[in-house]
Each structure stands twice: as structure tokens, then as C-alpha cells.
Design an enzyme around this catalytic site. Structure first.
Site, mmCIF file in Angstrom:
data_model
loop_
_atom_site.group_PDB
_atom_site.id
_atom_site.type_symbol
_atom_site.label_atom_id
_atom_site.label_comp_id
_atom_site.label_asym_id
_atom_site.label_seq_id
_atom_site.Cartn_x
_atom_site.Cartn_y
_atom_site.Cartn_z
ATOM 1 N N GLU A 1 -9.976 2.788 -5.148
ATOM 2 C CA GLU A 1 -9.664 4.188 -4.855
ATOM 3 C C GLU A 1 -8.560 4.772 -5.738
ATOM 4 O O GLU A 1 -7.677 5.468 -5.250
ATOM 5 C CB GLU A 1 -9.285 4.339 -3.373
ATOM 6 C CG GLU A 1 -10.416 3.920 -2.458
ATOM 7 C CD GLU A 1 -10.077 4.041 -0.971
ATOM 8 O OE1 GLU A 1 -10.913 4.537 -0.231
ATOM 9 O OE2 GLU A 1 -8.969 3.615 -0.564
ATOM 10 N N HIS B 1 -2.755 3.243 -4.687
ATOM 11 C CA HIS B 1 -2.277 2.756 -3.383
ATOM 12 C C HIS B 1 -0.882 2.170 -3.516
ATOM 13 O O HIS B 1 -0.605 1.067 -3.034
ATOM 14 C CB HIS B 1 -3.245 1.716 -2.805
ATOM 15 C CG HIS B 1 -4.447 2.333 -2.128
ATOM 16 N ND1 HIS B 1 -4.331 3.186 -1.059
ATOM 17 C CD2 HIS B 1 -5.772 2.231 -2.393
ATOM 18 C CE1 HIS B 1 -5.546 3.580 -0.673
ATOM 19 N NE2 HIS B 1 -6.446 3.039 -1.476
ATOM 20 N N ASP C 1 0.869 -1.175 0.000
ATOM 21 C CA ASP C 1 0.000 0.000 0.000
ATOM 22 C C ASP C 1 0.905 1.224 0.000
ATOM 23 O O ASP C 1 2.138 1.094 -0.090
ATOM 24 C CB ASP C 1 -0.959 -0.005 1.208
ATOM 25 C CG ASP C 1 -2.301 0.634 0.863
ATOM 26 O OD1 ASP C 1 -2.301 1.799 0.438
ATOM 27 O OD2 ASP C 1 -3.342 -0.030 1.021
HETATM 28 C C1 ACM Z 1 -10.770 -0.322 0.748
HETATM 29 O O1 ACM Z 1 -11.229 -0.270 1.898
HETATM 30 N N1 ACM Z 1 -10.203 0.744 0.202
HETATM 31 C C2 ACM Z 1 -10.841 -1.514 -0.060
#
Ligand code: ACM
Ligand code: ZN
Length: 780
Positions: free
Chosen positions: A345, A280, A205
Site C-alpha cells: 500500500e 506505512h 506501522d
Molecule cells: C495489508 O493488509 N495491507 C498487508
């Protein structure tokens, strides 16, 4: 039905259910098995008991070894293990059968005189039978060290059991905080104890890359480390300075990952790795900026950055070759069919201005950046499929068109999972509302810092993984459910344990047990025994389910507040005080709602056998001159009612749990309230309470005015306060604005508070409507 038969059946089912959940030597298993019949006597496990298997066709000797090892801890017995059936006086036999009724992971378990037999079609089934056997023993059997006990009794049972879903998952984010390898094994043990079979390992991440990739050493030299800002709040941490060395983090070497994958497989757990793309991924870009749109430079963020626009360049073919190299090493380590590629995201801001990304859009005849993401995921999917693997991603992978064979993990509610199933794709349900174990499990001020939201264990238990409205064909695409543990506020193994225990027990029952057997009172009784097992195991677990919830209701006619006390669990008695002291086993026993008509502090706790369980809950009731007087609002409150009509004068103050029901919320509009005290009233003080949590779009008012009036027409200003809009996130706080008065007598009190209006430019919700939260208008 004939009524006598009905009576008899009712009697029988009552007898069975009470035998099931009460007393000390009775059966109390989580997740609840499909069927259990308990006998009256019990089997005694002693140092002379043997463990054996009928043959070794399905690897059952491995379960024999596991059982013997695990039993040795608390009992100290070195039980003899044998292959081939045996005639020992006291024996446990693991038996391979061919019984279609048990399915792939089911088992049967019979405990009778001198003999325990676990039968299954597979090693997995035998393993689950062994887990159930532990739960038939006293909870102390989970202790890692020898206890002074000569015999361990196991009640006679005949039990049949198999899981409802095939994906029974638990996720763990080790990017936001690295957790050591030994703890990953403990986590896997906890999953196994609950018959979960899937570990979703969130290895990468923005804040850290955690997996060794031999071809790209900078991933572990650079991307795995960040500067230590643990003493600053997560979302407002100062970035790394050029002269600073990154010292906080870690990663798993490939040999360690192999060890963990094997450890999990021995416990029937598949490890699904997650490698995030296209977003991410800031930590990776700090090591290899050439695969971004901008070229960098980047540093590994030491905390939350939002919005985060760093992203892989989708117009650059070398990005895909690089990712394929990484995934090739990942697939060598993880034999699981599914590989999770994230997909959530992804802020497309950079794609919109990147020449390479834009020419990719043109050349591939894509409509927009959403289709570019779809192109990205499809290209990765082709690669995974070519090596006989399947792609799974967060529900954003539906946007711009889902890849042909992809499975969807539905986290933004259940819509993504429903849409996937309708399009003939497999789905795994993990909606934030019911399965994000990073949220609070009790009132925020009584809990360790967490990620926001409120998810008590009973709410997890209420979750139904199959969304409504699917055909039976579509339902088959719902593989199961999982919970997620995001790591922003998980700095230690103890905190990870605390957040999943006992909520994982509720989830386990949701994904394993028959839907019809779901019964909270019955489960909560069994949960008490389960917590004893956690205690014996030495795990850190939450006792939040014992916290007393104090629910007020207002009787404005009687000018009273009625407080109802409850907790999630059924058995413990609730005791309370009204004098500010902490409750003890001698305090009032709660029986029915408590009527309060003067300034009081109620303190309550749950007790079992005279001992306080969990923490003490407190509710103050402030009765003052404006209590229960009519309030006129110029602009209405929205969503957060604060108790409704009398919400601003009901004597109840809000807590830092902003959705606790006591805050009244105004969305972009101002608070303009006039309280009618009914007659001319001398007053010494006016106060009003406000709440701020900028991360939740809630801001203090920028201006507050108190004024009074004799006739309700002409108001005289008696106080004015100004609070500047913050220049960045502020810590969550509660402010009471107070004005002392002299010689003031009036009938009407007006409180005006100006809403901050819209979120400021630096805020993630820039331009969105801001919330204004008020709890009480106090007049003394
Ligand atoms: C997430 O909670 N962004 C998958
Ligand atoms: Zn680009």
C-alpha cells in the site's frame, strides 16, 4: 471390488471415525494427525509417573522439562524427570530416532500399558508429540491451577503425524494497539498449542513504532507514542494538537525481544519481524522527518488516515543507510532467515513530485514510480542477502519487478502468490478473504467491533493454500499459509484472543493435516473439545460458531417467508420462539423450515444439555400491505440483490452486516421502484429503509420521494426527504424514512431515492461510484 469386502471396509471406517470423534475419553486432536489407531484401555498418569529421555542428542531434555512444568499446573504432580531410559513402572519416554518417514517436524506417539513413548528426529517433533499428549488428556489438564483429581487417563493409541506445510504462520499487529510482553508469550503459547511454527510480528506501522533501536532513540521516545483518541471511531480521529503530549503506546526493549524470541524458539516457533517500508511509516517519520520526501513535520496518527501518502524518500541515499542501521539491529535480535519489509500500500504521490525521487528514476533508468519501489526493495534485499538473510514482503513487491530472491506474502487474494510461484519465487498465502482474523466471525450486531468482512470459522477451514493451476514444481514454492490479526480494533489481549480463538484451530488443520482428511463435520465435533481446552486455559474465545443463522426464502405464491435455521456446529440443537421471548431449553425444537405469514419476531439459539451456547439470533419478519406484491425497478440493482425480485417487499430488514443478503444495492444509479398493490388500497403509512457506511462507499440517498397513483401513470407526491452528503465519515447507521398518511387510497406506490452519485472529495474513493442500499418498502 467384491461387495462383501466393501461392506466390511465401510463398517470398519465407520467404526473408526465414530470412535475418533465421540465420547469422552476418545481421541479428539486438532490439528488432526496423519494416522491414529485407538486401543480400548487407557494409561493412568499419577504422581508416580516419570518423564525421561533416551539421551540428549537433540535437546530432548528441554521438552522433558516443558512437559513436567505444564503437567504440574493442573495435576499438581511434581513428576520425576530423568535422563537416560528408565524402567519406572509408569513412564513417559522422549526418544530420538532416525526415521525419514517422520520428516523434520513429525513424531510418533504410542500410549500403552505403563508406557508412553514419543519418538522424533528432532526436538520440534518431540515438542509436537507433547502437544498431542496434552490433547489426549482430559481438557482440564490445560488449567493453570491444581485440580482435585488423583489420576488422569490417557487412551491407548498408536499415532503417527507430520505437517503438510513448513510455514504455519500467525501474524500480530502491535502497532495499531500496543500489547504487553506477557501477552505476546500467551499468544506464542496459543500458536504452540496449535502446532503453528511461525510468528509474524508486525512491529511498525503508521500508528506506532514498537521496537527499541539503540542507534535511533527517538524511535521509542517519539514514534512509539500517540495521543489517546480511543473514544473516537478509528478512521475519524482528530490528529495531535501542537500543545498535546502523546501518552498512549509502548515498545519492546531489546532484552524483552530476546526473551520472546527465546520463548518462541523453545516452542519451535520462529519469529519473523516486520519493519514496514517504503510506506506505512508515519510514526517513524514523526521522529525522523528527514527521511521523508517532504521533510515533514509529522505527528503519530492516533487512528486511521486514508489515503496515507507519507513515505520514505527513495531518492535520498541516507534513507537507505538509516534503514540498514535499523535492519542491522533487527537481525541481531531475530535469527530468522526471513525478514519482512512490508512493501504494501505505498501511495506514490510524493515520489511523483519529489525532485530527489525523480532524479533517482532518471539516473537509474527506471520507467516510473512502480519501478522506483522495485529499486527500493531490491536495494534492501541486497543488504539482507549480504548478511545471509532473505527478504519477504507483501504482494505489492511484485509490481515494477520483484527482487531476485524475494518471497511474496499474498494478501490481496491468491494472485500474488500464484504469480510469485510461477516466476520461481517462494510464496506464503494469507488472502484477506480466508485468513484475516480481524474480520467478523458472526453477525456484526452480535459481535464486538471489528474490521469489516465476514469470516466464520468454517470458511477458514475451507481454505486450500495451494492455488489451482500450478505445476507440481511451482507448488513447491508455496511454503504454507498464515492468518493475520490487524490491530485497529484490538485494544486488549482479551480481544486478540477472542479473534483468533477458535479460528486458529481451523487454520492449524489447513496447514498441518493431510488435505484428504479435511472434513468439516468431523472437525466441528473436535472443535467442541478444543473450546473446552480454551476454557480450561482461561482464554477468551468466540462462541460465534454456535450463533444461529436464520436464512429466509420467499414463497411469493403462498405469500409466505420460510425460515431455515442452522449453525456452523453440528451437535447442538436449535430452539426458537415466535412470541418475542428469548428461547429456553423448553422452546420449540427446530426440525424443518418455519413458514411465516404474519408479523413475527423469530428468536433462536443453539442449546446443549439445556444450556444456551453463544447468543440469541433474532429475525423480524414484517408482513404489510406491500408484502410480496410485484415491484418494477426503473434501474437494476447490482451485486447486492437483497433477496432478488421480491427483495424490497419480502418482509426482511437489513442489519448492520451490509452483506447480509437483505440490502439491495444500486451502484451510482437511483432507486426508482413502483409497487403494484393489485387494487385500490387504503393506506396510513409508507416507509423505506436505507443504510449508510461511508467507509464502504455506501451513502444515504440525497433525496427521497414517496408518491402514489390510481392508474400507474399519474403519481401524486406524498412525501419528500433531503439528506445532505456528509462532509466527512459518518458512523454506520440505518435510517427508516416514514410518512404517515390520511385518507389516501391508491393502487401504486412509487419510491424514488437519489443516489449520492460519486464519493465526495474528502473520501478515499473520491470520484468512485457510490452505493445506495435499500432494504424494504413498507405500506400499512
Ligand atoms: C495489508 O493488509 N495491507 C498487508
Ligand atoms: Zn523523495
Amino acid at each position: 471390488m467384491h461387495s462383501r469386502i466393501l461392506t466390511l471396509l465401510l463398517f470398519l471406517s465407520a467404526a473408526l471415525s465414530s470412535a475418533y470423534s465421540q465420547g469422552n475419553s476418545t481421541v479428539s486432536i486438532i490439528p488432526k494427525p496423519s494416522s491414529v489407531v485407538q486401543g480400548v484401555r487407557s494409561f493412568s498418569l499419577t504422581s508416580g509417573t516419570t518423564i525421561s529421555c533416551s539421551d540428549t542428542l537433540i535437546g530432548q531434555q528441554q521438552v522433558v522439562g516443558y512437559l513436567a512444568d505444564r503437567l504440574r499446573g493442573a495435576t499438581g504432580f511434581k513428576l520425576r524427570t530423568l535422563e537416560g531410559g528408565n524402567k519406572a513402572k509408569s513412564s513417559i519416554l522422549l526418544n530420538a530416532v532416525n526415521d525419514p518417514g517422520l520428516g523434520e517436524e513429525g513424531y510418533s506417539l504410542v500410549v500403552a500399558k505403563d508406557r508412553i513413548q514419543i519418538s522424533a528426529n528432532s526436538r520440534a517433533g518431540l515438542f509436537y508429540g507433547a502437544q498431542t499428549l496434552f490433547q489426549l488428556l482430559p481438557p482440564e489438564v490445560y488449567a493453570p491451577r491444581k485440580l482435585m483429581r488423583k489420576t488422569w487417563s490417557i487412551p491407548f493409541v498408536e499415532l503417527k503425524d507430520s505437517p503438510r506445510f513448513k510455514w504455519r504462520g500467525m501474524h500480530l499487529d502491535v502497532s495499531r494497539h500496543f500489547l504487553p510482553k506477557e501477552f505476546i508469550k500467551t499468544y506464542i503459547d496459543i500458536l504452540a498449542m496449535h502446532k503453528m511454527n511461525l510468528f509474524h510480528w508486525h512491529l511498525t506501522d503508521d500508528q506506532g513504532w514498537r521496537i527499541e533501536i539503540k542507534k535511533y532513540p527517538k524511535l521509542t521516545e517519539v514514534a512509539a507514542w500517540r495521543v489517546d483518541r480511543e473514544n473516537q471511531p478509528w478512521s475519524v480521529r482528530d490528529p495531535q494538537r501542537p500543545d498535546e503530549k502523546a501518552t498512549l503506546g509502548g515498545f519492546y526493549r531489546q532484552d524483552e525481544i530476546r526473551e520472546i524470541v527465546k520463548y518462541a524458539a523453545d516452542r519451535n516457533i520462529t519469529v519473523v519481524p516486520e519493519i514496514e517500508m517504503p510506506a506505512h511509516t508515519t510514526a517513524l517519520l514523526a521522529a525522523y522527518p528527514q527521511f521523508s520526501c517532504t521533510g515533514g513535520p509529522f505527528t503519530v496518527p492516533p487512528g486511521g488516515v486514508w489515503p496515507i501518502t507519507d513515505i520514505f524518500c527513495a531518492g535520498n541515499d541516507s534513507t537507505f543507510y538509516f534503514l540498514q542501521d535499523i535492519l542491522t539491529e533487527v537481525m541481531e535480535l531475530f535469527p530468522s532467515t526471513f525478514i519482512h519489509i512490508g512493501g504494501d500500500e505505498a501511495d506514490k504521490k510524493e515520489w511523483r513530485v519529489c525532485p530527489k525521487c525523480q532524479s533517482r528514476i532518471r539516473n537509474e533508468h527506471l520507467k516510473d514510480e512502480a519501478e522506483l519501489q522495485s529499486y527500493f526493495i531490491q536495494r534492501i534485499e541486497k543488504f539482507l542477502n549480504s548478511l545471509n538473510r532473505r527478504l519477504i514482503g507483501w504482494d505489492e513487491i511484485l509490481e515494477g519487478g520483484i527482487a531476485p530472491n524475494a518471497a511474496v506474502m499474498s494478501w490481496r487474494g491468491t494472485e500474488g502468490g500464484t504469480a510469485a510461484a510461477r516466476q520461481g519465487h517462494d510464496a506464503v498465502m494469507t488472502p484477506g478473504s480466508h485468513t484475516y482474523f480481524n474480520s467478523y466471525q458472526g453477525k456484526e450486531d452480535l459481535e464486538p467491533l471489528a474490521g469489516g468482512g465476514y469470516l466464520p470459522v468454517s470458511k477458514v477451514y475451507s481454505y486450500e493454500p495451494v492455488p489451482e493451476g500450478l505445476t507440481s514444481e511451482e507448488e513447491h514454492h508455496v511454503l504454507g499459509a498464515q492468518a493475520c490479526l490487524w490491530g485497529e480494533f484490538i485494544p486488549s489481549p482479551e480481544q486478540a484472543e477472542y479473534m483468533i480463538l477458535p479460528r486458529i484451530a481451523a487454520l492449524a488443520e489447513v496447514v498441518w493435516s493431510p488435505k484428504e482428511s479435511r472434513n468439516w463435520p468431523d472437525f466441528s465435533g473436535r472443535l467442541e473439545r478444543q473450546m473446552k481446552r480454551y476454557k480450561a486455559s482461561g482464554y477468551t474465545y468466540a462462541k460465534s460458531a454456535y450463533l444461529v443463522t436464520i436464512s429466509p426464502s420467499v414463497d411469493s405464491a403462498k405469500k409466505q417467508i420460510k425460515l431455515t435455521l442452522s449453525n456452523e456446529m453440528n451437535y447442538p440443537s436449535i430452539r426458537y420462539t415466535l412470541d418475542g421471548s428469548n428461547p429456553s431449553s423448553a422452546s420449540h425444537l427446530y426440525r424443518s423450515p418455519i413458514a411465516i405469514s404474519k408479523m413475527t419476531s423469530v428468536k433462536a439459539g443453539a442449546f446443549s444439555k439445556g444450556v444456551l451456547l453463544g447468543k440469541v439470533s433474532t429475525q423480524k419478519v414484517f408482513i404489510h400491505k406491500a408484502s410480496f406484491k410485484p415491484v418494477k425497478l426503473k434501474y437494476p440493482y447490482e451485486r447486492y440483490t437483497g433477496g432478488g425480485e421480491y427483495g424490497l417487499v419480502n418482509g426482511l430488514r437489513g442489519s448492520s452486516t451490509f452483506a447480509d443478503g437483505n440490502w439491495q444495492g444500486f451502484h451510482q444509479s437511483d432507486l426508482d421502484a413502483v409497487v403494484d398493490l393489485g387494487k385500490q388500497t387504503p393506506m396510513k403509512k409508507i416507509a423505506a429503509g436505507f443504510f449508510e457506511r461511508t467507509g464502504s462507499w455506501i451513502f444515504y440517498p440525497t433525496l427521497v420521494e414517496f408518491s402514489v397513483s390510481v392508474d400507474g401513470e399519474l403519481f401524486t407526491n406524498v412525501a419528500q426527504f433531503e439528506i445532505p452528503i456528509p462532509g466527512g465519515h459518518r458512523d454506520t447507521s440505518i435510517k427508516e424514512l416514514t410518512q404517515n398518511l390520511r385518507n389516501v387510497k391508491a393502487r401504486y406506490v412509487r419510491v424514488y431515492a437519489k443516489n449520492a452519485g460519486i464519493c465526495p472529495d474528502w473520501h478515499a474513493g473520491k470520484g468512485d461510484k457510490a452505493w445506495l442500499f435499500v432494504d424494504e418498502i413498507v405500506v400499512e
